[in-house]
Design a protein around this motif. Sequence first.
Motif, PDB file in Angstrom:
ATOM      1  N   LYS A   1       2.762  -4.396   6.700  1.00 28.10           N
ATOM      2  CA  LYS A   1       1.572  -2.722   7.443  1.00 28.10           C
ATOM      3  C   LYS A   1       2.577  -1.825   8.499  1.00 28.10           C
ATOM      4  O   LYS A   1       3.764  -2.056   8.795  1.00 28.10           O
TER       5      LYS A   1
ATOM      6  N   GLY B   1      -2.794   3.025   1.066  1.00 25.77           N
ATOM      7  CA  GLY B   1      -3.131   2.520   2.676  1.00 25.77           C
ATOM      8  C   GLY B   1      -2.859   3.290   3.873  1.00 25.77           C
ATOM      9  O   GLY B   1      -3.856   2.320   4.584  1.00 25.77           O
TER      10      GLY B   1
ATOM     11  N   PRO C   1       0.599  -1.339   0.070  1.00 27.60           N
ATOM     12  CA  PRO C   1       0.052   0.066  -0.306  1.00 27.60           C
ATOM     13  C   PRO C   1       0.807   1.119   0.158  1.00 27.60           C
ATOM     14  O   PRO C   1       2.021   1.470   0.702  1.00 27.60           O
TER      15      PRO C   1
ATOM     16  N   ASP D   1      -9.605  -0.889   5.318  1.00 32.47           N
ATOM     17  CA  ASP D   1      -8.667  -0.570   4.705  1.00 32.47           C
ATOM     18  C   ASP D   1      -7.397   0.306   4.873  1.00 32.47           C
ATOM     19  O   ASP D   1      -6.508   0.698   4.217  1.00 32.47           O
TER      20      ASP D   1
END
Length: 327
Positions: free
Chosen positions: A128, A90, A2, A149
Motif C-alpha cells: 500500500k 487504487g 492497485p 478503497d
Amino acid sequence: MPDILVYALHYEGAINKNSLGAVSEGARLASELGSECHAIVVGGDDLTDDLASSIGAYGATKVYRANAPEGLAQPVVDAMAKVIADDGHGYALFGGGLLGFEVGAGLAARLGAGVAMEVTAVRAEGGKLVAERPILGDSAISEINFRSDVGIIIGRLNAFESKESDGAAATVQDVEVELSPHAQQATMVQRGEQRGADVDIEGADVLVAGGRGLGKAEGFELVEELAKAFGGNSAVAATRAVVDAGWYPYAAQIGQTGKTVAPKLYLAAGISGAIQHKVGMQSSENIVAINKDANAPIFEFSDLGIVGDLNKIVPKLTEAIKAKKGG
C-alpha cells in the motif's frame, strides 16, 4: 496490486510540469507495488494523440483521453470517477496546484475516499502507499495510511520531480464521459499558467530574499532596490509564504517546494528560516540575515545576523552600497 491514476493537466500543447512530476512519482510507486501507472487527460481538439502518448516518456503505460472541458474541476472529477469505477484504480495522484486540490477534493467526496493534501513524499509499504505531509507549520511530518478503497494523494507544488524514463509512448484510450449537470454550469473565461513574470534566481551571484517580515507585497520594493544597488548578477527571491500570499511570483520561490540556490551572497530580509526554506539556500557561500526576532532559526546558520527593523536597516544598507559603488 492497485494501479495508480494520475491527472495530467495541459495547456497550449504542453503537459504541466507538476503533472509530469506526479506521473514520474506514480511510475516509481507503481513499480514498487508491482502495478502500473496510468494518466488521464481531458480536453477537446487540442488534445492530440502525440500530446497524450508523450506522457509515456515519464512512466505512464496508458493514457485515458476524455472529451471534456480542460481547466475546470468538475468535468475532470466526472472523468476520473468513471475511469476508477470501470478499471478499479487504487490511488489517484495529483501534482501541486490549485486545480489539483479542487479536483482531488471533489473526487474524494464523490468516491467517499480518504485524501491527503500538501503531500511532500510517498512510499510503498506492505503493498500500500503511505503519504507524508508537513504539519504544525512544517515543523513535523504526518504519515497518512488509507483505509478507503481508493486513496487520493495531492502533492505540494513541486514536491515530485519529473523524470523521463526509457518507456515507449503510452497507449491512448478514449473514454466517453457523461458530464453531470453541475459540471456543465461553469465556463472558462480566461486561463493562464504563469504566476507572474519569470525570475532567474538559480544563476544569480547575489540574492536578496524577502519573507513575511516585509509585512505586505509593497515591502518587496525595499529588497528590489537593494538588489538593484548590488548591480551585476543579482536578483530578488522569496519564501513560500509570500508567494502563496500573492506578494511575489512563484518563479522566485526558494525552498523545499521552490528552487535550490547557491549564490555567493544570500541576504534574507524578514525570513524566519524554517527548515523547508533552509534546504533551498543552505549551500550559499555567505548568508546574511535581517530579522527583528533574535530567536529566528535563520540566525543559527547565518554567517552574519542583524537583529532589528528591516524597514530601517535595508534602506540604509542600500544607500551604503550605492555610496560604496559610486566611490
